[in-house]
Design a protein around this motif. Structure first.
Motif, PDB file in Angstrom:
ATOM      1  N   GLN A  27       0.832  -1.211   0.000  1.00 15.37           N
ATOM      2  CA  GLN A  27       0.000   0.000   0.000  1.00 15.37           C
ATOM      3  C   GLN A  27       0.863   1.256   0.000  1.00 15.37           C
ATOM      4  O   GLN A  27       0.689   2.138  -0.843  1.00 15.37           O
ATOM      5  N   THR A  30       2.905   1.720  -3.205  1.00 17.49           N
ATOM      6  CA  THR A  30       2.059   2.133  -4.326  1.00 17.49           C
ATOM      7  C   THR A  30       1.654   3.594  -4.191  1.00 17.49           C
ATOM      8  O   THR A  30       1.642   4.337  -5.178  1.00 17.49           O
ATOM      9  N   GLU A  31       1.336   4.005  -2.993  1.00 20.81           N
ATOM     10  CA  GLU A  31       0.989   5.414  -2.772  1.00 20.81           C
ATOM     11  C   GLU A  31       2.175   6.317  -3.091  1.00 20.81           C
ATOM     12  O   GLU A  31       2.002   7.398  -3.666  1.00 20.81           O
ATOM     13  N   PRO A  44      -4.447   2.928  -5.509  1.00 20.23           N
ATOM     14  CA  PRO A  44      -3.523   1.795  -5.505  1.00 20.23           C
ATOM     15  C   PRO A  44      -4.103   0.589  -6.246  1.00 20.23           C
ATOM     16  O   PRO A  44      -3.384  -0.090  -6.984  1.00 20.23           O
ATOM     17  N   GLU A  45      -5.381   0.347  -6.085  1.00 17.99           N
ATOM     18  CA  GLU A  45      -6.025  -0.794  -6.759  1.00 17.99           C
ATOM     19  C   GLU A  45      -5.924  -0.663  -8.279  1.00 17.99           C
ATOM     20  O   GLU A  45      -5.733  -1.657  -8.980  1.00 17.99           O
TER      21      GLU A  45
END
Length: 97
Positions: A27, A30-31, A44-45
């Motif tokens: 998480q 990705t952020e 992120p998804e």
């Protein structure tokens, strides 16, 4: 792509130069990627669903690469020499697939 290639599709080699970020905190990594790229409104998804982006630990990325290879028909992935040492555990895992 498949429609345009017709019967030749099975003979075509597809390569992909992926962005690979190894991290135990998927998480947060990705952020950070989203912020570094200046992407607005991207979750992120959404990044995790992009065919050429792989973020996570070795097991997550290896499983996702195998799945995407089957789904999209990639013949192989191309990795930067600059990441060779960092990605060695991932490449070893993929070699066992």
């Amino acid at each position: 792509m498949r429609a345009g290639a017709g019967a030749r599709y099975a003979q075509i080699e597809l390569s992909l130069i992926p962005t690979v970020i190894l991290s135990d905190d998927r998480q947060a990594a990705t952020e950070r990627l989203i912020a570094e790229r200046g992407w607005r409104g991207v979750t992120p998804e959404a990044v995790w669903a992009m065919p050429s982006f792989f973020v996570g630990d070795v097991a997550q990325i290896a499983a996702t690469m195998v799945e995407r290879r089957a789904r999209y028909g990639f013949s192989y992935y191309v990795f930067s020499d600059a990441q060779a040492e960092e990605l060695a555990p991932l490449l070893a895992r993929l070699a066992g697939q």
